[in-house]
Scaffold this motif. Structure first.
Motif, PDB file in Angstrom:
ATOM      1  N   MET A  49       0.821  -1.192   0.000  1.00 48.88           N
ATOM      2  CA  MET A  49       0.000   0.000   0.000  1.00 48.88           C
ATOM      3  C   MET A  49       0.866   1.258   0.000  1.00 48.88           C
ATOM      4  SD  MET A  49      -3.095   1.201   0.233  1.00 48.88           S
ATOM      5  CE  MET A  49      -3.963   2.627   0.731  1.00 48.88           C
ATOM      6  N   PHE A  50       1.937   1.218   0.774  1.00 48.37           N
ATOM      7  CA  PHE A  50       2.826   2.369   0.873  1.00 48.37           C
ATOM      8  C   PHE A  50       3.498   2.664  -0.468  1.00 48.37           C
ATOM      9  CE2 PHE A  50       7.006   4.238   1.800  1.00 48.37           C
ATOM     10  CZ  PHE A  50       6.572   5.434   2.349  1.00 48.37           C
ATOM     11  N   SER A  51       3.919   1.637  -1.195  1.00 45.13           N
ATOM     12  CA  SER A  51       4.591   1.848  -2.488  1.00 45.13           C
ATOM     13  C   SER A  51       3.624   2.442  -3.514  1.00 45.13           C
ATOM     14  CB  SER A  51       5.178   0.538  -2.993  1.00 45.13           C
ATOM     15  OG  SER A  51       4.152  -0.406  -3.214  1.00 45.13           O
ATOM     16  N   LEU A  71       1.190   4.587  -2.816  1.00 47.16           N
ATOM     17  CA  LEU A  71       1.079   6.012  -2.509  1.00 47.16           C
ATOM     18  C   LEU A  71       2.327   6.779  -2.941  1.00 47.16           C
ATOM     19  CD1 LEU A  71      -0.614   5.893   1.016  1.00 47.16           C
ATOM     20  CD2 LEU A  71      -1.665   6.425  -1.189  1.00 47.16           C
ATOM     21  N   VAL A  72       3.499   6.150  -2.816  1.00 47.42           N
ATOM     22  CA  VAL A  72       4.748   6.772  -3.270  1.00 47.42           C
ATOM     23  C   VAL A  72       4.712   6.952  -4.784  1.00 47.42           C
ATOM     24  CG1 VAL A  72       7.241   6.463  -3.484  1.00 47.42           C
ATOM     25  CG2 VAL A  72       6.106   5.967  -1.313  1.00 47.42           C
TER      26      VAL A  72
END
Length: 76
Positions: free
Chosen positions: A1-3, A5-6
């Motif tokens: 999920m974090f990747s 958003l990045v």
């Protein structure tokens, strides 16, 4: 999920940079179009008042006839 958003953040940043580096179009008006003396309709343009006889060049009008073309056939 974090990747994810990045990746979205980087794409938005690159879109903003591309927009900032985009060349701006120049609004050059040809000399011939500035010299035309045809009726125009522009907001805020002063309305000339003529007392007596006179010619008004480039009057400010709202409607100026039908600008249609009609084909005429000439029989010999």
């Amino acid at each position: 999920m974090f990747s994810f958003l990045v990746a979205i953040g980087i794409s938005i940043l690159l879109a903003v940079v591309a927009f900032m580096l985009m060349p701006r179009p120049k609004n050059n008006v040809p000399d011939m179009s500035r010299d035309l003396e045809i009726p125009t309709a522009e907001a805020g343009r002063p309305i000339p008042v003529v007392f007596g006889e006179g010619t008004i060049k480039s009057p400010n009008t709202l409607w100026y006839g039908d600008k249609d073309q009609e084909t005429v056939e000439i029989s010999a």
